[in-house]
Design a protein around this motif. Structure first.
Motif, PDB file in Angstrom:
ATOM      1  N   ASN B  27       1.184  -1.096  -0.101  1.00  0.00           N
ATOM      2  CA  ASN B  27      -0.133   0.135  -0.055  1.00  0.00           C
ATOM      3  C   ASN B  27       0.513   1.144   0.685  1.00  0.00           C
ATOM      4  OD1 ASN B  27      -3.023  -0.777   0.311  1.00  0.00           O
ATOM      5  ND2 ASN B  27      -1.881  -2.349   1.634  1.00  0.00           N
ATOM      6  N   ARG B  51       2.220   7.002   6.008  1.00  0.00           N
ATOM      7  CA  ARG B  51       0.520   7.175   5.844  1.00  0.00           C
ATOM      8  C   ARG B  51      -0.219   6.777   6.847  1.00  0.00           C
ATOM      9  NH1 ARG B  51       0.956   8.424  -0.034  1.00  0.00           N
ATOM     10  NH2 ARG B  51       2.329   7.576  -1.085  1.00  0.00           N
ATOM     11  N   ASP B  53      -3.544   6.933   8.407  1.00  0.00           N
ATOM     12  CA  ASP B  53      -4.767   6.508   8.370  1.00  0.00           C
ATOM     13  C   ASP B  53      -4.650   5.765   8.082  1.00  0.00           C
ATOM     14  OD1 ASP B  53      -5.484   8.956   9.790  1.00  0.00           O
ATOM     15  OD2 ASP B  53      -5.620   9.886   8.467  1.00  0.00           O
ATOM     16  N   LEU B  54      -3.938   5.506   6.453  1.00  0.00           N
ATOM     17  CA  LEU B  54      -4.243   4.431   5.003  1.00  0.00           C
ATOM     18  C   LEU B  54      -3.437   2.722   5.876  1.00  0.00           C
ATOM     19  CD1 LEU B  54      -4.575   3.684   2.195  1.00  0.00           C
ATOM     20  CD2 LEU B  54      -2.665   3.992   2.271  1.00  0.00           C
ATOM     21  N   VAL B  56      -3.580   2.098   9.013  1.00  0.00           N
ATOM     22  CA  VAL B  56      -4.538   1.742  10.385  1.00  0.00           C
ATOM     23  C   VAL B  56      -5.771   1.129   9.324  1.00  0.00           C
ATOM     24  CG1 VAL B  56      -6.364   2.687  12.146  1.00  0.00           C
ATOM     25  CG2 VAL B  56      -3.932   3.591  11.650  1.00  0.00           C
ATOM     26  N   LYS B  57      -5.976   1.809   8.097  1.00  0.00           N
ATOM     27  CA  LYS B  57      -7.963   1.218   7.089  1.00  0.00           C
ATOM     28  C   LYS B  57      -6.556   0.086   6.841  1.00  0.00           C
ATOM     29  CE  LYS B  57     -10.738   2.084   3.508  1.00  0.00           C
ATOM     30  NZ  LYS B  57     -10.090   1.334   2.663  1.00  0.00           N
ATOM     31  N   VAL B  58      -5.829  -0.306   5.979  1.00  0.00           N
ATOM     32  CA  VAL B  58      -5.220  -1.811   5.397  1.00  0.00           C
ATOM     33  C   VAL B  58      -5.347  -2.716   6.859  1.00  0.00           C
ATOM     34  CG1 VAL B  58      -5.142  -0.778   3.326  1.00  0.00           C
ATOM     35  CG2 VAL B  58      -3.330  -0.859   4.799  1.00  0.00           C
ATOM     36  N   LYS B  60      -6.161  -2.808   9.693  1.00  0.00           N
ATOM     37  CA  LYS B  60      -7.068  -3.728  10.460  1.00  0.00           C
ATOM     38  C   LYS B  60      -8.869  -4.383   9.330  1.00  0.00           C
ATOM     39  CE  LYS B  60      -8.531  -0.865  14.340  1.00  0.00           C
ATOM     40  NZ  LYS B  60      -9.872   0.345  13.836  1.00  0.00           N
ATOM     41  N   GLU B  61      -8.082  -4.133   7.728  1.00  0.00           N
ATOM     42  CA  GLU B  61      -8.524  -4.986   6.671  1.00  0.00           C
ATOM     43  C   GLU B  61      -8.386  -6.168   6.989  1.00  0.00           C
ATOM     44  OE1 GLU B  61     -10.489  -1.256   3.786  1.00  0.00           O
ATOM     45  OE2 GLU B  61      -8.248  -2.826   3.286  1.00  0.00           O
ATOM     46  N   THR B  68      -3.508   3.948  17.389  1.00  0.00           N
ATOM     47  CA  THR B  68      -2.862   5.103  17.353  1.00  0.00           C
ATOM     48  C   THR B  68      -2.395   5.968  18.780  1.00  0.00           C
ATOM     49  OG1 THR B  68      -4.839   6.385  16.642  1.00  0.00           O
ATOM     50  CG2 THR B  68      -3.530   5.186  14.867  1.00  0.00           C
TER      51      THR B  68
END
Lengths: 431, 141
Positions: B27, B51, B53-54, B56-58, B60-61, B68
């Motif tokens: 990513n 990055r 935010d990105l 954390v998102k990926v 978690k996915e 954080t």
């Protein structure tokens, strides 16, 4: 509301007459059709003609789980294959599964007792019921399914798993009731809270069973889903879900005694115990044709209460089982139920009720490890905080269980959840 | 001046850290700093990434448990006494450090510091004319 007032609120003397009449027929049926029972009764010196009613029940032979395994698959069936219209099987964790065969009349009885159960949970023809029990060999899905149809409510036969879809249909179809295992209900509740969907769902009631659960878990499910949570009890050997069910007063589960005669016995002496005493629950499903078992020992420990309930039902009530003795572990000589671990974890705000017990034996000494999923929201990135949490869990567990356990923190969602029925115990002792 | 640090709870399973770095690589998330706090049966990875935010998102996915936290990144000269001088200031101001990790890059070294109150620490360090890493120097644009 009461589905069948005549039976559920019947005078206990009338109930007894119904039971007696059905028992006499059932005993003759198994004596004539099942070699296993024919021989067992002969050994005890009992002829079907000796059984005049429920007074003679205590003289009849018991059936235990291994009898079903020994007669696998159809050896205990009382009806010829041509009369059997459905087969179910329980997921045996060891060896062969337990098989149950149903005649058309058995399925009607089953729908009837489920209809009574759903009515106790406030479900009517105006409800939309999401059945999230697994469909298939497991009795949960199909068992509840036909009861929902009998009540006249709309059934969503979604089966277990696929949480995204469950939540989608729950919103789109406006499900007002749900039936599934309590562990899956808790998981759905977590997902609803996480997704901020509370305002979008219309659930008002839930019927949960197939695994033991605690009052703490009930509170948690009720809070997360915004419903009243009811306990339904049953076992494949007797019929499946719908052997007993809680009414709105939730003071024990009403056993549908016109079909399933309960007894409490001392598991050591096998003597019948009076009402109110703790012992092993035994069932004789007197109306069944496919596989009516004589005095089936459930290994569930509970008490029976015969006083009339505030709901008006006269049906006897059984207390919530502490757990199947199948689930009960004896570790270093101490009886341990997974449900005790669950209640400890639910009392602590930082942990979720997702756990697994792993028992090993090293140099003849039992060791218990409890894997606990950390909660996404509560974990700290400081080792000292997590170690303190471990210590607290360990302390609380040992004060409840009476034995010490090693606590291992694991990642969220890492403990296997199969068919919505969580795998709570791994016993690696080869005994 | 406040930098968002990612903390990931990892079970003691082989390949788990490799999996995590693979996801970040795929990513296009750069890792500027990383440390592992290891307990007996689990570890906590702490990272400063490009990055957040990105990431954390990926993560978690992919089923990782990510939180954080706020940290301060102090820049000190990469020479004897560089860190000491900064820490003495924090001690004089009665700041308790929860944890820290550091890495050097040429003539300077960066120290990631976690305390209960990050804005307060940043103010103390700035009052003493110490240099701090800005978020813009770490985050990928």
């Amino acid at each position: 509301m009461i589905w069948d007032k005549d039976i559920e609120c019947a005078d206990r003397e009338i109930l007894r007459e119904i039971q007696s009449e059905r028992l006499v027929k059932m005993v003759k049926r198994v004596y004539d059709n099942v070699p296993f029972y024919h021989q067992k009764m002969k050994e005890k010196g009992i002829e079907p003609g000796d059984v005049k009613g429920v007074d003679q029940l205590k003289h009849l032979p018991f059936t235990v789980k291994t009898d079903l395994r020994d007669n696998y698959p159809f050896g205990l069936f009382s009806a010829p294959q041509s009369e059997i219209v459905r087969l179910h099987a329980s997921s045996g964790t060891t060896g062969k599964p337990i098989v149950a065969g149903y005649t058309r009349k058995d399925l009607e009885i089953w729908s009837e007792v489920i209809a009574r159960s759903l009515t106790m949970a406030g479900i009517t023809r105006h409800d939309i019921v999401q059945v999230a029990y697994g469909y298939g060999l497991f009795t949960g899905g199909l068992g509840v399914h036909y009861g929902v149809e009998k009540v006249g409510a709309s059934v969503i036969p979604i089966s277990g798993g696929n949480t995204m879809k469950q939540l989608q249909l729950m919103q789109d179809f406006g499900s007002t009731a749900i039936a599934c295992t309590p562990s899956y209900a808790a998981f759905l509740g977590e997902s609803i809270i996480k997704g901020g969907l509370r305002g979008k769902i219309k659930l008002k009631t839930g019927v949960f069973g197939a695994e033991p659960w605690t009052e703490e878990m009930r509170t948690q499910i009720q809070d997360m889903l915004g419903i009243k949570a009811y306990d339904i009890y049953g076992l494949t050997e007797v019929i499946g879900p719908g052997v007993s069910m809680e009414c709105e007063h939730q003071c024990g589960s009403h056993i549908f005694e016109d079909h399933f005669i309960p007894e409490i016995i001392d598991p050591k002496t096998l003597e019948v115990l009076p009402h109110g005493e703790l012992g092993e629950l035994v069932f004789t499903p007197v109306s069944k044709e496919g596989m009516p078992l004589l005095r089936y020992r459930t290994r569930d420990l509970t008490r029976l209460h015969v006083e009339k309930c505030a709901c008006g039902r006269t049906l006897i009530r059984m207390e919530k089982c502490l757990g199947r003795s199948d689930d009960m572990l004896i570790i270093r000589g101490v009886n341990v139920f997974p449900s005790q671990v669950e209640s400890v974890l639910l009392e602590m705000s930082e942990t979720s009720p997702h756990y697994q017990l792993i028992v090993t034996r090293d140099n003849n000494l039992d060791a218990l490890e409890i894997r606990v999923e950390i909660d996404d929201q509560f974990w700290s990135d400081e080792v000292k905080v997590l170690e303190a949490l471990k210590k607290r869990i360990s302390h609380n567990i040992s004060s409840v269980l009476g034995i010490s356990a090693t606590i291992k923190l694991v990642e969220p969602r890492s403990i296997e959840r199969s068919e919505g029925k969580a795998k709570r115990v791994i016993d690696n002792r080869h005994i | 001046m406040i930098i968002r640090q990612l903390s990931v709870f990892l079970e003691d399973k082989s390949g788990r850290l490799t999996e995590l770095t693979k996801i970040l690589a795929e990513n296009d998330v750069n890792i500027s700093a990383l440390s592992i706090a290891d307990a007996a049966d689990y570890g906590i990875i702490r990272m400063v990434v490009g990055r957040p935010d990105l990431a954390v998102k990926v993560l978690k996915e992919h089923g990782f448990s990510v939180n954080t936290t706020e940290v301060a990144c102090l820049i000190v000269p990469n020479k004897p006494g560089g860190l000491y001088k900064a820490l003495q200031i924090l001690t004089d101001n009665k700041v308790d450090i929860d944890y820290m990790y550091a890495f050097d890059s040429g003539s300077r070294a960066t120290v990631v510091i976690r305390t209960a109150n990050i804005p307060e620490v940043i103010k103390i360090l700035q009052d003493h004319k110490l240099e701090l890493l800005k978020a813009s120097q770490v985050y990928q644009v």
